[in-house]
Design a protein around this motif. Structure first.
Motif, PDB file in Angstrom:
ATOM      1  N   THR A 114      63.896  61.141  54.375  1.00  0.00           N
ATOM      2  CA  THR A 114      62.839  61.789  53.606  1.00  0.00           C
ATOM      3  C   THR A 114      62.725  63.259  53.979  1.00  0.00           C
ATOM      4  O   THR A 114      62.771  63.623  55.157  1.00  0.00           O
ATOM      5  N   MET A 115      62.586  64.094  52.957  1.00  0.00           N
ATOM      6  CA  MET A 115      62.414  65.533  53.168  1.00  0.00           C
ATOM      7  C   MET A 115      61.246  66.025  52.333  1.00  0.00           C
ATOM      8  O   MET A 115      60.883  65.415  51.322  1.00  0.00           O
ATOM      9  N   TYR A 116      60.658  67.132  52.797  1.00  0.00           N
ATOM     10  CA  TYR A 116      59.433  67.643  52.197  1.00  0.00           C
ATOM     11  C   TYR A 116      59.492  69.167  52.058  1.00  0.00           C
ATOM     12  O   TYR A 116      60.177  69.838  52.830  1.00  0.00           O
ATOM     13  N   TRP A 117      58.700  69.665  51.099  1.00  0.00           N
ATOM     14  CA  TRP A 117      58.400  71.086  51.060  1.00  0.00           C
ATOM     15  C   TRP A 117      56.887  71.245  51.176  1.00  0.00           C
ATOM     16  O   TRP A 117      56.134  70.558  50.488  1.00  0.00           O
ATOM     17  N   SER A 132      61.344  66.991  57.588  1.00  0.00           N
ATOM     18  CA  SER A 132      62.027  65.721  57.331  1.00  0.00           C
ATOM     19  C   SER A 132      61.423  64.638  58.205  1.00  0.00           C
ATOM     20  O   SER A 132      60.781  64.921  59.226  1.00  0.00           O
ATOM     21  N   SER A 133      61.604  63.403  57.792  1.00  0.00           N
ATOM     22  CA  SER A 133      61.106  62.270  58.577  1.00  0.00           C
ATOM     23  C   SER A 133      61.950  61.042  58.259  1.00  0.00           C
ATOM     24  O   SER A 133      62.694  61.010  57.272  1.00  0.00           O
ATOM     25  N   GLN A 134      61.794  60.039  59.129  1.00  0.00           N
ATOM     26  CA  GLN A 134      62.517  58.792  58.921  1.00  0.00           C
ATOM     27  C   GLN A 134      61.502  57.675  58.748  1.00  0.00           C
ATOM     28  O   GLN A 134      60.785  57.355  59.692  1.00  0.00           O
ATOM     29  N   PRO A 135      61.386  57.085  57.571  1.00  0.00           N
ATOM     30  CA  PRO A 135      60.438  55.997  57.377  1.00  0.00           C
ATOM     31  C   PRO A 135      60.757  54.814  58.275  1.00  0.00           C
ATOM     32  O   PRO A 135      61.904  54.565  58.623  1.00  0.00           O
ATOM     33  N   GLY A 136      59.706  54.079  58.636  1.00  0.00           N
ATOM     34  CA  GLY A 136      59.957  52.878  59.431  1.00  0.00           C
ATOM     35  C   GLY A 136      58.838  52.621  60.388  1.00  0.00           C
ATOM     36  O   GLY A 136      58.727  53.290  61.395  1.00  0.00           O
ATOM     37  N   GLY A 137      57.935  51.696  60.060  1.00  0.00           N
ATOM     38  CA  GLY A 137      56.834  51.354  60.971  1.00  0.00           C
ATOM     39  C   GLY A 137      55.825  52.453  61.088  1.00  0.00           C
ATOM     40  O   GLY A 137      56.194  53.586  61.328  1.00  0.00           O
ATOM     41  N   GLY A 138      54.591  52.163  60.901  1.00  0.00           N
ATOM     42  CA  GLY A 138      53.556  53.167  61.069  1.00  0.00           C
ATOM     43  C   GLY A 138      53.676  54.259  60.026  1.00  0.00           C
ATOM     44  O   GLY A 138      53.936  54.010  58.867  1.00  0.00           O
ATOM     45  N   THR A 139      53.514  55.461  60.474  1.00  0.00           N
ATOM     46  CA  THR A 139      53.665  56.575  59.560  1.00  0.00           C
ATOM     47  C   THR A 139      54.821  57.432  60.020  1.00  0.00           C
ATOM     48  O   THR A 139      55.270  57.327  61.155  1.00  0.00           O
TER      49      THR A 139
END
Lengths: 111, 114
Positions: free
Chosen positions: B31-34, B93-100
């Motif tokens: 996941t990536m964000y602006w 950027s982030s890696q989904p998986g458990g929690g937030t």
């Protein structure tokens, strides 16, 4: 009412002081609470992460969440000049839900 | 090694121009964000992509168009730049998986529209 409220400061303290930073929020669905630190002209970096209510300690930093009052805090013990930065609270409902940030509090620790 | 990188770091341009900002992450995140951070330091999400698919699109003028050629890259193209577009734009950027998802931010691109 904004979803997340944070006093922008600025806050100026002497070295060694205990610093208390706070945010309030209105959305009771928030479950995850974070504090980010942002040095001048840099990107925010995650400092503390808490799920639901309770305390979390990491070295000189303590994060507290009181969901009943919709209030979160970050305490910095024995503050150092290197702690001078803007501190942003952030929260989300979880999963891939967006992070909602406070406006940030600018902290200066004077030697 | 830089985890999330952005280019350019500074961008100064005239009103009405079109410009692009590039972002790359080497963390293997999906996941990536602006985000846009205004002069008062308020950080607000604009877009989020998960594995090249748009999942969050906040109320952003359609002059802003994100593009994700692959999950390691998320670019932002801005048409017909306006004075109010002046801000610092952060990629994350982030890696989904458990929690937030814990988000990792790039260094920012400081855009000034004259």
């Amino acid at each position: 009412q904004k979803e997340v409220e944070q006093d922008p400061g600025p806050l100026s303290v002497p070295e060694g002081a205990i610093v208390s930073l706070n945010c309030t929020y209105s959305n009771s669905a928030f479950q995850y609470f974070m504090w980010y630190r942002q040095y001048s002209r840099k990107g925010p970096e995650l400092l503390m992460y808490t799920y639901s209510s309770g305390n979390k300690e990491d070295g000189r930093f303590t994060a507290q969440v009181d969901k009943s009052s919709k209030y979160i805090s970050l305490f910095i013990r024995d503050s150092q000049p290197s702690d001078s930065a803007t501190y942003l609270c952030a929260m989300s409902r979880g999963g891939s839900e967006k992070l909602v940030f406070g406006k940030g509090t600018k902290l200066t620790v004077n030697p | 090694d830089t985890a999330v990188s952005q280019t350019p770091k500074y961008l100064v341009t005239q009103m009405g121009n079109d410009k692009s900002i590039k972002c790359e992450q080497n963390l293997g995140h999906d996941t990536m964000y602006w985000y846009k951070q205004d002069s008062k330091k308020f950080l607000k999400i604009m877009f989020s992509y998960n594995n090249k698919e748009l999942i969050i699109n906040e109320t952003v003028p359609n002059r802003f168009s994100p593009k994700s050629p692959d999950k390691a890259h998320l670019n932002l193209h801005i048409n017909s730049l306006e004075l109010g577009d002046s801000a610092v734009y952060f990629c994350a950027s982030s890696q989904p998986g458990g929690g937030t998802d814990t988000q990792y931010f790039g260094p920012g691109t400081r855009l000034t529209v004259l």
